[in-house]
Design a protein around this motif. Structure first.
Motif, PDB file in Angstrom:
ATOM      1  N   GLN A 122       0.809  -1.212   0.000  1.00 11.70           N
ATOM      2  CA  GLN A 122       0.000   0.000   0.000  1.00 11.70           C
ATOM      3  C   GLN A 122       0.851   1.276   0.000  1.00 11.70           C
ATOM      4  OE1 GLN A 122      -3.464   0.201  -0.152  1.00 11.70           O
ATOM      5  NE2 GLN A 122      -3.287  -1.976  -0.634  1.00 11.70           N
ATOM      6  N   LEU A 123       1.984   1.272   0.700  1.00 14.57           N
ATOM      7  CA  LEU A 123       2.840   2.454   0.784  1.00 14.57           C
ATOM      8  C   LEU A 123       4.248   2.128   0.318  1.00 14.57           C
ATOM      9  CD1 LEU A 123       1.874   4.068   4.238  1.00 14.57           C
ATOM     10  CD2 LEU A 123       1.092   4.717   1.961  1.00 14.57           C
ATOM     11  N   ASN A 124       4.836   3.033  -0.458  1.00 10.69           N
ATOM     12  CA  ASN A 124       6.231   2.894  -0.884  1.00 10.69           C
ATOM     13  C   ASN A 124       7.156   3.824  -0.113  1.00 10.69           C
ATOM     14  OD1 ASN A 124       5.688   0.957  -2.945  1.00 10.69           O
ATOM     15  ND2 ASN A 124       4.942   2.596  -4.254  1.00 10.69           N
ATOM     16  N   THR A 125       6.591   4.838   0.544  1.00 11.62           N
ATOM     17  CA  THR A 125       7.369   5.777   1.343  1.00 11.62           C
ATOM     18  C   THR A 125       6.582   6.132   2.599  1.00 11.62           C
ATOM     19  OG1 THR A 125       6.451   7.772   0.325  1.00 11.62           O
ATOM     20  CG2 THR A 125       8.405   6.782  -0.730  1.00 11.62           C
ATOM     21  N   VAL A 126       7.291   6.621   3.601  1.00 10.23           N
ATOM     22  CA  VAL A 126       6.646   7.206   4.779  1.00 10.23           C
ATOM     23  C   VAL A 126       7.319   8.541   5.070  1.00 10.23           C
ATOM     24  CG1 VAL A 126       5.868   5.060   5.854  1.00 10.23           C
ATOM     25  CG2 VAL A 126       8.164   5.929   6.340  1.00 10.23           C
ATOM     26  N   SER A 127       6.585   9.421   5.724  1.00  4.95           N
ATOM     27  CA  SER A 127       7.105  10.734   6.075  1.00  4.95           C
ATOM     28  C   SER A 127       7.589  10.712   7.520  1.00  4.95           C
ATOM     29  CB  SER A 127       6.006  11.783   5.897  1.00  4.95           C
ATOM     30  OG  SER A 127       6.494  13.076   6.201  1.00  4.95           O
ATOM     31  N   ILE A 128       8.829  11.187   7.736  1.00  2.00           N
ATOM     32  CA  ILE A 128       9.394  11.248   9.080  1.00  2.00           C
ATOM     33  C   ILE A 128      10.008  12.625   9.324  1.00  2.00           C
ATOM     34  CG2 ILE A 128       9.927   8.779   9.061  1.00  2.00           C
ATOM     35  CD1 ILE A 128      12.917   9.594   8.820  1.00  2.00           C
ATOM     36  N   GLU A 129      10.173  12.959  10.591  1.00  2.54           N
ATOM     37  CA  GLU A 129      10.909  14.158  10.975  1.00  2.54           C
ATOM     38  C   GLU A 129      12.178  13.714  11.677  1.00  2.54           C
ATOM     39  OE1 GLU A 129       9.623  18.306  12.959  1.00  2.54           O
ATOM     40  OE2 GLU A 129       9.710  16.633  14.385  1.00  2.54           O
ATOM     41  N   ALA A 130      13.321  14.224  11.236  1.00  2.17           N
ATOM     42  CA  ALA A 130      14.599  13.796  11.798  1.00  2.17           C
ATOM     43  C   ALA A 130      15.628  14.892  11.624  1.00  2.17           C
ATOM     44  CB  ALA A 130      15.074  12.499  11.132  1.00  2.17           C
ATOM     45  N   ASP A 131      16.773  14.709  12.266  1.00  2.00           N
ATOM     46  CA  ASP A 131      17.901  15.635  12.131  1.00  2.00           C
ATOM     47  C   ASP A 131      18.306  15.706  10.662  1.00  2.00           C
ATOM     48  OD1 ASP A 131      20.528  16.784  12.058  1.00  2.00           O
ATOM     49  OD2 ASP A 131      20.769  16.303  14.171  1.00  2.00           O
ATOM     50  N   ALA A 132      18.458  16.909  10.152  1.00  2.00           N
ATOM     51  CA  ALA A 132      18.792  17.096   8.741  1.00  2.00           C
ATOM     52  C   ALA A 132      20.099  16.425   8.356  1.00  2.00           C
ATOM     53  CB  ALA A 132      18.856  18.584   8.411  1.00  2.00           C
ATOM     54  N   THR A 133      20.982  16.220   9.316  1.00  2.00           N
ATOM     55  CA  THR A 133      22.268  15.585   9.011  1.00  2.00           C
ATOM     56  C   THR A 133      22.256  14.090   9.311  1.00  2.00           C
ATOM     57  OG1 THR A 133      23.122  16.086  11.230  1.00  2.00           O
ATOM     58  CG2 THR A 133      23.496  17.723   9.502  1.00  2.00           C
ATOM     59  N   ALA A 134      21.101  13.538   9.674  1.00  2.00           N
ATOM     60  CA  ALA A 134      21.034  12.113  10.013  1.00  2.00           C
ATOM     61  C   ALA A 134      19.801  11.469   9.396  1.00  2.00           C
ATOM     62  CB  ALA A 134      21.044  11.927  11.529  1.00  2.00           C
ATOM     63  N   LEU A 135      19.503  11.836   8.155  1.00  2.00           N
ATOM     64  CA  LEU A 135      18.335  11.283   7.477  1.00  2.00           C
ATOM     65  C   LEU A 135      18.664   9.920   6.875  1.00  2.00           C
ATOM     66  CD1 LEU A 135      17.090  14.486   5.618  1.00  2.00           C
ATOM     67  CD2 LEU A 135      16.235  13.542   7.767  1.00  2.00           C
ATOM     68  N   PRO A 136      17.804   8.926   7.046  1.00  2.00           N
ATOM     69  CA  PRO A 136      18.069   7.605   6.471  1.00  2.00           C
ATOM     70  C   PRO A 136      17.821   7.599   4.965  1.00  2.00           C
ATOM     71  CG  PRO A 136      15.920   7.606   7.511  1.00  2.00           C
ATOM     72  CD  PRO A 136      16.537   8.956   7.805  1.00  2.00           C
ATOM     73  N   ASP A 137      18.589   6.768   4.248  1.00  2.00           N
ATOM     74  CA  ASP A 137      18.350   6.610   2.809  1.00  2.00           C
ATOM     75  C   ASP A 137      17.072   5.824   2.564  1.00  2.00           C
ATOM     76  OD1 ASP A 137      20.756   7.902   2.395  1.00  2.00           O
ATOM     77  OD2 ASP A 137      21.907   6.034   2.308  1.00  2.00           O
ATOM     78  N   THR A 138      16.860   4.789   3.380  1.00  2.00           N
ATOM     79  CA  THR A 138      15.687   3.927   3.265  1.00  2.00           C
ATOM     80  C   THR A 138      15.290   3.437   4.660  1.00  2.00           C
ATOM     81  OG1 THR A 138      17.052   1.938   2.950  1.00  2.00           O
ATOM     82  CG2 THR A 138      16.304   3.090   0.953  1.00  2.00           C
ATOM     83  N   ILE A 139      14.105   2.867   4.755  1.00  2.00           N
ATOM     84  CA  ILE A 139      13.638   2.198   5.972  1.00  2.00           C
ATOM     85  C   ILE A 139      13.217   0.792   5.589  1.00  2.00           C
ATOM     86  CG2 ILE A 139      11.855   2.147   7.766  1.00  2.00           C
ATOM     87  CD1 ILE A 139      11.797   5.178   7.675  1.00  2.00           C
ATOM     88  N   GLU A 140      13.715  -0.211   6.310  1.00  2.00           N
ATOM     89  CA  GLU A 140      13.416  -1.609   5.990  1.00  2.00           C
ATOM     90  C   GLU A 140      12.067  -2.037   6.576  1.00  2.00           C
ATOM     91  OE1 GLU A 140      16.558  -4.167   7.211  1.00  2.00           O
ATOM     92  OE2 GLU A 140      17.875  -3.612   5.536  1.00  2.00           O
ATOM     93  N   VAL A 141      11.369  -2.875   5.795  1.00  2.00           N
ATOM     94  CA  VAL A 141      10.122  -3.488   6.240  1.00  2.00           C
ATOM     95  C   VAL A 141      10.335  -4.999   6.207  1.00  2.00           C
ATOM     96  CG1 VAL A 141       7.635  -3.640   5.900  1.00  2.00           C
ATOM     97  CG2 VAL A 141       8.865  -1.602   5.154  1.00  2.00           C
ATOM     98  N   ASP A 142      10.427  -5.626   7.371  1.00  2.00           N
ATOM     99  CA  ASP A 142      10.709  -7.059   7.461  1.00  2.00           C
ATOM    100  C   ASP A 142       9.403  -7.844   7.414  1.00  2.00           C
ATOM    101  OD1 ASP A 142      11.722  -9.562   7.843  1.00  2.00           O
ATOM    102  OD2 ASP A 142      12.733  -9.128   9.737  1.00  2.00           O
TER     103      ASP A 142
END
Length: 234
Positions: A122-142
């Motif tokens: 259903q979703l290919n991306t999610v929106s998060i708020e994080a430190d601008a210098t520590a943003l993840p490239d991807t988030i894993e879904v196990d």
């Protein structure tokens, strides 16, 4: 998160003609904005910028060097030609180290679900708020071992330390359905055929007393007047 460095050039000419000339020169027209400052028009080296997106992802942190001054920025929007896939324009958001920013992060599925489970993404991306210098490239879904009904919502995702989920936690990321049985598939096929006006042919019933594989003797020719016994005695 890697910090990529690009040397930019200021742009003083605008319009479609100027943008085409910039691209022909191997550069990408761009704007830099944020923190209440005036919009800065610049260009980036096309090949190096493409490498940043390829290696760092859409949320790569970029140090833009313009006239000897460094600006920390994130890629907010990239326009590409639908045919050539050439980068046509880039919007850059100025950020500061330690400040929070909201970004869309791609989801990557890992693992294999249960044998009888069918995944419904259903979703290919999610929106998060994080430190601008520590943003993840991807988030894993196990999805390892998941069975029918063991759905994954945005709230189930494991986020990087310090990150906050902006997407609705109840939003469905991946649903898991049970594999249909042969009877269910046949019923669905029959329903589809009925809606299409296709009539199924009924198979002819087997002769009474005749099992599968039995040989049925052919009937005697009518009108001969002879029986099997009389024929054998003649």
């Amino acid at each position: 998160m890697a910090d990529h460095r690009l040397v930019a050039e200021a742009r003083t000419e605008f319009g479609k003609g100027s943008a085409r000339r910039t691209r022909r020169a191997g550069r990408v027209p761009a704007v830099l904005y944020g923190h209440g400052q005036d919009v800065v028009h610049l260009s980036l080296p096309a090949r190096e910028f493409a490498a940043v997106l390829r290696n760092g992802g859409s949320n790569a942190l970029i140090t833009v060097v313009l006239d000897g001054t460094e600006h920390l920025a994130l890629t907010k929007s990239v326009q590409r030609d639908p045919l050539t896939r050439q980068h046509e324009h880039v919007d850059l958001l100025a950020v500061r180290r330690g400040e929070k920013t909201t970004v869309e992060v791609p989801l990557v599925v890992v693992g294999e679900p249960g044998v009888d489970a069918i995944t419904n993404h259903q979703l290919n991306t999610v929106s998060i708020e994080a430190d601008a210098t520590a943003l993840p490239d991807t988030i894993e879904v196990d999805v390892t071992g998941r069975t029918a009904g063991q759905n994954i919502t945005a709230g189930d995702l494991v986020l990087p330390r310090g990150a906050t989920l902006v997407t609705d936690p109840e939003a469905l990321v991946i649903g898991f359905l049970g594999a249909p049985t042969a009877e269910q598939l046949d019923a669905e096929l029959a329903e589809a055929e009925a809606e299409a006006g296709i009539e199924r042919e009924e198979s002819a019933p087997a002769a009474e007393g005749v099992g599968q594989g039995d040989v049925v003797p052919e009937p005697l020719a009518q009108g001969s007047g002879e029986s099997i016994e009389s024929t054998e005695n003649s």
